[in-house]
Design an enzyme around this catalytic site. Structure first.
Site, mmCIF file in Angstrom:
data_model
loop_
_atom_site.group_PDB
_atom_site.id
_atom_site.type_symbol
_atom_site.label_atom_id
_atom_site.label_comp_id
_atom_site.label_asym_id
_atom_site.label_seq_id
_atom_site.Cartn_x
_atom_site.Cartn_y
_atom_site.Cartn_z
ATOM 1 N N ASN A 148 -0.127 40.122 84.392
ATOM 2 C CA ASN A 148 -0.891 41.185 83.729
ATOM 3 C C ASN A 148 -0.830 41.147 82.205
ATOM 4 O O ASN A 148 -1.693 41.704 81.545
ATOM 5 C CB ASN A 148 -0.457 42.557 84.253
ATOM 6 C CG ASN A 148 0.970 42.879 83.901
ATOM 7 O OD1 ASN A 148 1.802 41.985 83.796
ATOM 8 N ND2 ASN A 148 1.262 44.138 83.711
ATOM 9 N N GLU A 244 12.523 43.481 84.656
ATOM 10 C CA GLU A 244 11.579 44.565 84.320
ATOM 11 C C GLU A 244 10.653 44.701 85.513
ATOM 12 O O GLU A 244 9.843 43.814 85.775
ATOM 13 C CB GLU A 244 10.784 44.207 83.060
ATOM 14 C CG GLU A 244 11.588 44.275 81.784
ATOM 15 C CD GLU A 244 12.153 45.657 81.494
ATOM 16 O OE1 GLU A 244 11.617 46.659 82.024
ATOM 17 O OE2 GLU A 244 13.138 45.732 80.752
ATOM 18 N N CYS A 278 2.708 47.834 84.096
ATOM 19 C CA CYS A 278 3.832 48.538 84.717
ATOM 20 C C CYS A 278 4.046 49.883 84.046
ATOM 21 O O CYS A 278 4.673 50.764 84.612
ATOM 22 C CB CYS A 278 5.090 47.694 84.707
ATOM 23 S SG CYS A 278 5.565 47.129 83.091
ATOM 24 N N GLU A 454 14.408 44.897 76.542
ATOM 25 C CA GLU A 454 13.825 43.752 75.851
ATOM 26 C C GLU A 454 13.355 44.180 74.464
ATOM 27 O O GLU A 454 13.124 45.355 74.208
ATOM 28 C CB GLU A 454 12.614 43.234 76.631
ATOM 29 C CG GLU A 454 12.964 42.771 78.034
ATOM 30 C CD GLU A 454 11.805 42.022 78.674
ATOM 31 O OE1 GLU A 454 11.714 40.802 78.505
ATOM 32 O OE2 GLU A 454 10.979 42.679 79.350
HETATM 33 C C1 UN1 Z 1 2.380 47.891 77.415
HETATM 34 O O1 UN1 Z 1 2.315 48.953 78.031
HETATM 35 O O2 UN1 Z 1 1.789 47.694 76.349
HETATM 36 O O3 UN1 Z 1 4.108 44.389 82.766
HETATM 37 C C2 UN1 Z 1 3.238 46.762 77.839
HETATM 38 C C3 UN1 Z 1 3.939 45.362 82.037
HETATM 39 C C4 UN1 Z 1 4.980 45.571 80.963
HETATM 40 C C5 UN1 Z 1 4.425 45.584 79.595
HETATM 41 C C6 UN1 Z 1 3.732 46.847 79.251
HETATM 42 N N1 UN1 Z 1 5.964 44.543 81.063
HETATM 43 O O4 UN1 Z 1 2.987 46.091 82.193
#
Ligand code: UN1
Length: 477
Positions: A148, A244, A278, A454
């Site tokens: 993503n 994560e 996420c 992170e």
């Molecule tokens: C964001 O919200 O800009 O996989 C980043 C994801 C997260 C990064 C979100 N590791 O959606």
């Protein structure tokens, strides 16, 4: 166009090349990408191991210069690489270009880390002694990244890993290898010595165990079940691990909220990038007094969204990433209806030549429904009514996930109460739950995150090991 892996500084082919398909135009193949074999994954780890002593001992200026050059090239090619990102992942071109720019900024920020990587110097407690606390690279790190954010997540793991003197094997998602391949190409041309960064593309189930077992540290962003499997393997070997994982992120809209702002924030958080973040907003918790007026504003905005080819400037939302994801989104839409949720808008698949789904909102839901428990990872959100701030916080915190949360209010006391009591790693006040800055720590509380945050000031914790030295020099004056 065939794209190979990068092992020990060399482009390396494979018996298997798989097509990378545009989710907005299913007859468009972006390229064929080599899927590494298990033996090649082992070779990549061996190359990283061989390159480690030289890179770990390299001059900080050398590391800084290389990372800065990577950032420069990403900036210079933001439009071209943003279009590639959009073609392989499906987010809008504006979002794609924005992600490349963010990745460039990550490399620029991280290029300062080799120079800032200081320690502490304290007087020892025995006369004539000094203690020094310094940091060293962890070693060979395996970075396993999701589809993503096909450039930003590889960038934020790789940039810091290299800045602190580690060597890397990166395995991007098989759904979006294109951006990671470009990153590998850029890193090599920026002057990275052979073997310091290796790219192995392909199937996670095949390559994952080798990459996890052969590394000194593993950083993974992706789904909770895969994260748990990685955790079990790394714990058994006492390998450093950072995960994560999922989110089911609540956005609380209170009585005193600016309802237009709240609707804009909910729309962005839930539906930008087709909800495939996420950090996406999936549970919108609205107090009863403003519930109907807020829902009306949100539905009006959702209905105005243009879903279509993400390369078109007028498009607000592109397709979802692939058939399994579309199937999952549709399955959860059906589950929500079966469980008694009321469809406020959306719910249908569009044009069959791409994985297009209408942005979908459910109302009349409660927090026990499956639509509010499980991460869907698509353009699907629901509204849960709440009595007041306390009730809203209780609902927000009642989740297996704890990544991001948000509140929309004009009240300082309500905002601060929410900030303190929210059980999430990220708290947004009058801002969407998704869309993060690159220079501050990012991550969720367990089980959304594990093994430390992170980025920003947190990255040093995972990508280095501490060393405390006691030096008896005998000098007391
Ligand atoms: C964001 O919200 O800009 O996989 C980043 C994801 C997260 C990064 C979100 N590791 O959606």
């Amino acid at each position: 166009m065939e794209k190979t892996n990068w092992i020990g500084g060399r482009p390396t082919g494979s018996p298997i090349f798989e097509p990378n398909v545009n989710p907005a135009k299913l007859d468009e193949v972006i390229g064929h990408y080599a899927w590494a074999t298990v033996e090649q994954a082992a070779e990549a780890l061996a190359a990283a191991r061989e390159a480690l002593p030289g890179w770990a001992a390299s001059n900080p200026q050398t590391r800084s210069d290389i990372l800065r050059r990577v950032g420069d090239e990403l900036h210079a090619r933001a439009e071209e690489l943003g279009a590639l990102l959009t073609r392989e992942e499906g987010k809008t071109l504006r979002e794609g270009i924005g992600e490349i720019r963010r990745s460039a900024q990550i490399f620029h920020y991280a290029s300062g880390e080799p120079l800032r990587n200081g320690g502490e110097c304290l007087p020892g407690l025995r006369d004539g002694t000094t203690t020094m606390v310094t940091r060293e690279p962890v070693g060979v790190v395996s970075l396993i990244t999701p589809w993503n954010f096909p450039m930003a997540v590889p960038a934020w793991k790789t940039a810091y890993a290299l800045a602190f003197g580690n060597t890397v094997v990166l395995k991007p998602s098989e759904a979006t290898p294109g951006c990671a391949w470009e990153l590998a190409d850029i890193l090599h041309r920026a002057g990275l010595p052979a073997g310091v960064f290796n790219l192995v593309m392909g199937d996670g189930r095949t390559l994952g165990p080798v990459l996890v077992d052969g590394a000194d540290a593993v950083s993974f962003t992706g789904s909770p079940p895969v994260g748990r499997a990685i955790l079990e393997r790394t714990v058994a070997r006492m390998t450093k691990v950072q995960l994560e994982l999922g989110g089911k992120n609540p956005l609380v809209v209170l009585d005193d909220a600016d309802l237009d702002l709240a609707a804009d924030i909910a729309l962005q958080g839930a539906f930008h990038s087709a909800g495939q973040r996420c950090t996406a907003t999936s549970r919108i918790i609205a107090t009863r007094r403003i519930h109907d007026a807020f829902v009306e504003r949100l539905v009006t905005r959702i209905r105005a969204m243009r879903v279509g080819d993400p390369l078109d400037a007028g498009t607000d939302m592109g397709p979802v990433v692939n058939q399994p994801q579309l199937d999952k989104d549709l399955r959860y839409i059906a589950i929500a209806r079966d469980d008694g949720a009321e469809l406020a808008c959306g719910g249908q698949r569009l044009d069959a030549n791409g994985y297009f789904l209408e942005p979908t909102l459910f109302i009349g839901t409660d927090n026990t429904m499956r639509i509010n428990r499980d991460e869907v990872f698509g353009p699907v959100a629901s509204v849960i009514p709440a009595d007041d701030l306390d009730h809203a916080i209780a609902i927000a915190n009642d989740s297996e996930h704890a990544l991001s949360s948000g509140v929309v209010t004009q009240g300082l006391v309500a905002a601060e109460t929410f900030r303190r009591r929210s059980r999430a790693g990220l708290v947004m006040v009058n801002a969407p739950t998704a869309g993060i800055d690159y220079h501050v720590p990012f991550g969720g509380r367990s089980p959304s995150g594990y093994g430390g945050r992170e980025q920003g000031s947190a990255a040093v914790e995972f990508f280095t090991e501490g060393k405390t030295a006691y030096i008896n020099h005998g000098v007391t004056a």
